[in-house]
Write a protein that holds these residues in place. Sequence first.
Motif, PDB file in Angstrom:
ATOM      1  N   TYR A  34       0.830  -1.199   0.000  1.00 17.24           N
ATOM      2  CA  TYR A  34       0.000   0.000   0.000  1.00 17.24           C
ATOM      3  C   TYR A  34       0.868   1.253   0.000  1.00 17.24           C
ATOM      4  O   TYR A  34       1.951   1.269   0.553  1.00 17.24           O
ATOM      5  N   GLU A  35       0.327   2.297  -0.628  1.00 17.12           N
ATOM      6  CA  GLU A  35       1.001   3.590  -0.607  1.00 17.12           C
ATOM      7  C   GLU A  35       0.058   4.624  -0.001  1.00 17.12           C
ATOM      8  O   GLU A  35      -1.164   4.464  -0.039  1.00 17.12           O
ATOM      9  N   VAL A  36       0.621   5.666   0.547  1.00 19.37           N
ATOM     10  CA  VAL A  36      -0.150   6.703   1.214  1.00 19.37           C
ATOM     11  C   VAL A  36      -0.562   7.764   0.205  1.00 19.37           C
ATOM     12  O   VAL A  36       0.236   8.194  -0.630  1.00 19.37           O
ATOM     13  N   ALA A  37      -1.823   8.200   0.295  1.00 22.78           N
ATOM     14  CA  ALA A  37      -2.330   9.286  -0.540  1.00 22.78           C
ATOM     15  C   ALA A  37      -3.162  10.203   0.351  1.00 22.78           C
ATOM     16  O   ALA A  37      -3.492   9.856   1.482  1.00 22.78           O
ATOM     17  N   GLY A  38      -3.498  11.379  -0.140  1.00 27.68           N
ATOM     18  CA  GLY A  38      -4.313  12.317   0.626  1.00 27.68           C
ATOM     19  C   GLY A  38      -3.468  13.364   1.311  1.00 27.68           C
ATOM     20  O   GLY A  38      -2.295  13.546   0.990  1.00 27.68           O
ATOM     21  N   ALA A  39      -4.068  14.054   2.270  1.00 31.16           N
ATOM     22  CA  ALA A  39      -3.381  15.142   2.967  1.00 31.16           C
ATOM     23  C   ALA A  39      -3.886  15.256   4.401  1.00 31.16           C
ATOM     24  O   ALA A  39      -5.001  14.849   4.711  1.00 31.16           O
ATOM     25  N   CYS A  40      -3.048  15.830   5.232  1.00 27.73           N
ATOM     26  CA  CYS A  40      -3.400  16.041   6.633  1.00 27.73           C
ATOM     27  C   CYS A  40      -4.507  17.097   6.742  1.00 27.73           C
ATOM     28  O   CYS A  40      -4.459  18.127   6.070  1.00 27.73           O
ATOM     29  N   LYS A  41      -5.490  16.841   7.595  1.00 32.15           N
ATOM     30  CA  LYS A  41      -6.576  17.800   7.828  1.00 32.15           C
ATOM     31  C   LYS A  41      -6.256  18.734   9.001  1.00 32.15           C
ATOM     32  O   LYS A  41      -7.071  19.570   9.354  1.00 32.15           O
TER      33      LYS A  41
END
Length: 141
Positions: A34-41
Amino acid sequence: MALISRLIELLRWGIRVVDGVLSQLMQVPSHPDYEVAGACKKRGVCCQNIVVCPSSVVWKSWVGRKVQILWYRLVYRFVCRVEDDVDQVLVFRCLYLKGGLCSIYERRPHICRDYPAARAFGKPELLSGCGYVYRNRDRGA
């Protein structure tokens, strides 16, 4: 008194840097699925639920566990909230969290900079409300 506080904070920072570098070197090289996607809220949820997985040797020793808790308290300013005997993890909260934001963001420890990190085995879990997601490297979802 301010000088002493500043020196203590500088010492903590130095130890965190060394500890972070050594932690990185000790990690088993892997190619997670798995790889990380998205952003910190920027909600501070992860800062209130920092999970540390002691080795089984440390976990089985009451003294070893307490030494690890003390280490994270003195070096990282993390306060232990939970000692989970089922999953054998320690859950901490960070005292640098102020109003949902990190008060030392530019100098934050590696454990914080690396969050979230994909594990070598199995699908990792994220805290509810986290802005990050894990995507399967093969399928993209």
